[in-house]
Design an enzyme around this catalytic site. Structure first.
Site, PDB file in Angstrom:
ATOM      1  N   GLY A   1      40.001  41.687  43.675  1.00 45.52           N
ATOM      2  CA  GLY A   1      39.886  40.225  43.667  1.00 45.52           C
ATOM      3  C   GLY A   1      39.090  39.710  42.475  1.00 45.52           C
TER       4      GLY A   1
ATOM      5  N   ASN B   1      42.869  47.570  42.005  1.00 45.42           N
ATOM      6  CA  ASN B   1      42.768  48.931  42.549  1.00 45.42           C
ATOM      7  C   ASN B   1      43.094  49.004  44.037  1.00 45.42           C
ATOM      8  OD1 ASN B   1      40.400  47.441  43.098  1.00 45.42           O
ATOM      9  ND2 ASN B   1      39.274  49.296  43.554  1.00 45.42           N
ATOM     10  N   GLU B   2      43.792  47.994  44.573  1.00 48.07           N
ATOM     11  CA  GLU B   2      44.051  47.942  46.021  1.00 48.07           C
ATOM     12  C   GLU B   2      44.621  49.248  46.554  1.00 48.07           C
ATOM     13  OE1 GLU B   2      44.378  45.450  44.022  1.00 48.07           O
ATOM     14  OE2 GLU B   2      43.685  43.636  45.027  1.00 48.07           O
TER      15      GLU B   2
ATOM     16  N   LEU C   1      37.322  40.975  46.839  1.00 50.94           N
ATOM     17  CA  LEU C   1      37.187  40.416  48.188  1.00 50.94           C
ATOM     18  C   LEU C   1      36.139  41.198  48.964  1.00 50.94           C
ATOM     19  CD1 LEU C   1      40.874  39.663  49.223  1.00 50.94           C
ATOM     20  CD2 LEU C   1      39.282  38.316  47.848  1.00 50.94           C
TER      21      LEU C   1
HETATM   22  N1  CO8 Z   1      32.971  44.100  49.728  1.00 52.32           N
HETATM   23  C1  CO8 Z   1      31.866  44.267  50.516  1.00 52.32           C
HETATM   24  N2  CO8 Z   1      30.791  45.001  50.140  1.00 52.32           N
HETATM   25  C2  CO8 Z   1      30.828  45.580  48.937  1.00 52.32           C
HETATM   26  C3  CO8 Z   1      31.937  45.457  48.070  1.00 52.32           C
HETATM   27  C4  CO8 Z   1      33.047  44.660  48.517  1.00 52.32           C
HETATM   28  N3  CO8 Z   1      34.141  44.465  47.765  1.00 52.32           N
HETATM   29  N4  CO8 Z   1      31.679  46.156  46.951  1.00 52.32           N
HETATM   30  C5  CO8 Z   1      30.453  46.693  47.085  1.00 52.32           C
HETATM   31  N5  CO8 Z   1      29.924  46.348  48.282  1.00 52.32           N
HETATM   32  C6  CO8 Z   1      28.613  46.701  48.811  1.00 52.32           C
HETATM   33  C7  CO8 Z   1      28.393  48.209  48.880  1.00 52.32           C
HETATM   34  O1  CO8 Z   1      28.911  48.745  50.078  1.00 52.32           O
HETATM   35  C8  CO8 Z   1      26.880  48.268  48.821  1.00 52.32           C
HETATM   36  O2  CO8 Z   1      26.384  47.931  50.101  1.00 52.32           O
HETATM   37  P1  CO8 Z   1      24.991  48.567  50.646  1.00 52.32           P
HETATM   38  O3  CO8 Z   1      23.944  48.139  49.645  1.00 52.32           O
HETATM   39  O4  CO8 Z   1      24.824  47.982  51.998  1.00 52.32           O
HETATM   40  O5  CO8 Z   1      25.198  50.057  50.648  1.00 52.32           O
HETATM   41  C9  CO8 Z   1      26.507  47.135  47.874  1.00 52.32           C
HETATM   42  O6  CO8 Z   1      27.629  46.239  47.877  1.00 52.32           O
HETATM   43  C10 CO8 Z   1      26.264  47.592  46.445  1.00 52.32           C
HETATM   44  O7  CO8 Z   1      27.388  48.367  46.028  1.00 52.32           O
HETATM   45  P2  CO8 Z   1      27.234  49.642  45.093  1.00 52.32           P
HETATM   46  O8  CO8 Z   1      26.028  50.419  45.455  1.00 52.32           O
HETATM   47  O9  CO8 Z   1      28.533  50.356  45.092  1.00 52.32           O
HETATM   48  O10 CO8 Z   1      26.972  48.917  43.671  1.00 52.32           O
HETATM   49  P3  CO8 Z   1      27.251  49.518  42.231  1.00 52.32           P
HETATM   50  O11 CO8 Z   1      26.568  48.585  41.288  1.00 52.32           O
HETATM   51  O12 CO8 Z   1      26.947  50.969  42.150  1.00 52.32           O
HETATM   52  O13 CO8 Z   1      28.837  49.378  42.023  1.00 52.32           O
HETATM   53  C11 CO8 Z   1      30.938  48.231  42.201  1.00 52.32           C
HETATM   54  C12 CO8 Z   1      29.427  48.111  42.009  1.00 52.32           C
HETATM   55  C13 CO8 Z   1      31.545  48.916  40.990  1.00 52.32           C
HETATM   56  C14 CO8 Z   1      31.495  46.823  42.293  1.00 52.32           C
HETATM   57  C15 CO8 Z   1      31.231  49.054  43.465  1.00 52.32           C
HETATM   58  O14 CO8 Z   1      30.448  48.513  44.518  1.00 52.32           O
HETATM   59  C16 CO8 Z   1      32.654  49.045  43.896  1.00 52.32           C
HETATM   60  O15 CO8 Z   1      33.485  49.722  43.300  1.00 52.32           O
HETATM   61  N6  CO8 Z   1      32.983  48.272  44.964  1.00 52.32           N
HETATM   62  C17 CO8 Z   1      34.274  48.240  45.571  1.00 52.32           C
HETATM   63  C18 CO8 Z   1      35.138  47.313  44.816  1.00 52.32           C
HETATM   64  C19 CO8 Z   1      36.515  47.255  45.433  1.00 52.32           C
HETATM   65  O16 CO8 Z   1      37.196  48.235  45.529  1.00 52.32           O
HETATM   66  N7  CO8 Z   1      36.923  46.043  45.826  1.00 52.32           N
HETATM   67  C20 CO8 Z   1      38.185  45.828  46.405  1.00 52.32           C
HETATM   68  C21 CO8 Z   1      38.124  44.774  47.460  1.00 52.32           C
HETATM   69  S1  CO8 Z   1      39.745  44.416  48.102  1.00 52.32           S
HETATM   70  C22 CO8 Z   1      40.327  43.097  47.179  1.00 52.32           C
HETATM   71  O17 CO8 Z   1      39.618  42.501  46.423  1.00 52.32           O
HETATM   72  C23 CO8 Z   1      41.754  42.674  47.295  1.00 52.32           C
HETATM   73  C24 CO8 Z   1      42.318  42.900  48.622  1.00 52.32           C
HETATM   74  C25 CO8 Z   1      43.711  42.361  48.754  1.00 52.32           C
HETATM   75  C26 CO8 Z   1      44.131  42.320  50.207  1.00 52.32           C
HETATM   76  C27 CO8 Z   1      45.415  42.998  50.409  1.00 52.32           C
HETATM   77  C28 CO8 Z   1      46.024  42.758  51.793  1.00 52.32           C
HETATM   78  C29 CO8 Z   1      45.477  43.658  52.875  1.00 52.32           C
END
Ligand code: CO8
Length: 300
Positions: free
Chosen positions: A151, A175-176, A106
């Protein structure tokens, strides 16, 4: 009432109750000219349907990380609905056009500092997507060609079969907990239905992201293949699933998934309220902001 762009679940028969499809057609015989693909694309997702084989290829194309924003979720639901309503389509392979990333889950910015109305619309779109995908009468195969946290993992878990690229740098999991948030009950139910209670319990509490080989060992993904063989393997698995009569497979899928789908349908509004209450808390907002900062710092 559903917000604009979000498909009203109440106004159509649930996908898992749809009428059966036509009997399976043979795959394209070798040597014949390929049937042209019907393709439709939007800002975030590209879809190509081969009407001869009945298989659609759906590719996420929302760089940098295919995060599931409101726009992405809406376009994803609409694409699935189009395929579901097309009698020529019997199966869909879901993958990513962004190198190294399947989906980052998400879009966290949709959950930070927004209005109640926005949270409602966003969460309804998350629910809608899951109801469509988990309840789809098509065969759904996830070709996971990159990292797939939260997500993104839910999308893969909601498919009938998961094949992941054999790269230990790619990880997948719910990983929430690492973000200081709690996976909703229907994320948990979907996870339990794939890996079983014990593995889901430990993995959810620890907010584990499992590298591909570990994910395979846990049963989170069904197969690992070298990256260059991923699409070939996905097509072979799809052909195997499509060799069966649709109606028997669809009714079996309904039998296996209906209780979990019905649970969200019955508690949909309550689930939205819970989400809003939870995400609006200052402590949760702080956790999400810190997590986003951590992502940015890690980069620099
Ligand atoms: N949402 C918004 N922006 C994001 C997200 C995301 N999920 N993931 C990455 N970005 C952004 C980064 O902040 C970065 O932004 P900027 O360029 O402006 O600095 C850009 O995308 C690129 O990210 P990275 O530099 O980290 O890219 P990498 O290729 O090095 O890594 C990954 C990619 C592995 C995907 C890494 O970005 C990561 O680990 N992201 C976080 C993933 C995560 O933890 N997602 C969880 C989201 S929560 C969810 O899905 C369920 C929620 C359920 C709700 C529960 C009720 C409250």
């Amino acid at each position: 009432l559903c917000p604009p762009g979000v498909l009203p679940l109440c106004c159509r028969p649930p996908a898992w109750d749809r009428a059966t499809r036509p009997p399976p057609r043979p795959l394209q015989p070798p040597g014949l000219p390929l049937t042209p693909c019907r393709s439709f694309s939007n800002n975030k997702i590209q879809v190509e349907l081969n009407e001869s084989s009945g298989v659609a290829m759906m590719k996420f194309k929302s760089p940098p990380v295919n995060s599931l924003s409101l726009e992405f979720l809406t376009e994803f639901s609409i694409s699935l609905e189009k395929l579901e309503n097309n009698r020529a389509c019997r199966g869909v392979i879901i993958t990513s056009a962004v190198p190294k990333i399947f989906s980052s889950g998400l879009d966290i910015t949709e959950m930070c500092g927004k209005s109640m109305e926005h949270y409602t619309e966003f969460w309804r779109a998350v629910q809608e997507l899951w109801l469509r995908l988990y309840g789809s009468s098509m065969v759904t195969v996830a070709a996971v060609n990159g990292s797939s946290p939260a997500g993104g993992c839910l999308v893969a878990l909601s498919c009938d079969y998961r094949i992941m690229a054999e790269n230990p740098k790619f990880s997948i999991g719910l990983n929430e907990a690492q973000l200081g948030i709690v996976a909703p009950f229907w994320f948990k139910d979907t996870f339990v239905n794939v890996v079983g209670h014990r593995i889901a319990e430990r993995s959810l509490q620890l907010g584990s992201l499992h590298p591909a080989p570990e994910a395979h060992k846990l049963g989170l993904v069904d197969e690992l293949v070298p990256e260059e063989k991923l699409m070939e393997k996905a097509a072979a698995v799809m052909a195997q699933w499509l060799a069966l009569p649709d109606h028997a497979r669809q009714l079996t899928k309904t039998m296996m998934r209906k209780a979990v789908l019905d649970r969200l349908v019955a508690h949909r509004e309550e689930d939205i309220k819970n989400f809003i209450t939870f995400v609006s808390k200052e402590s949760i907002q702080k956790s999400l902001r810190m997590y986003m900062e951590m992502l940015k710092k890690r980069k620099s």
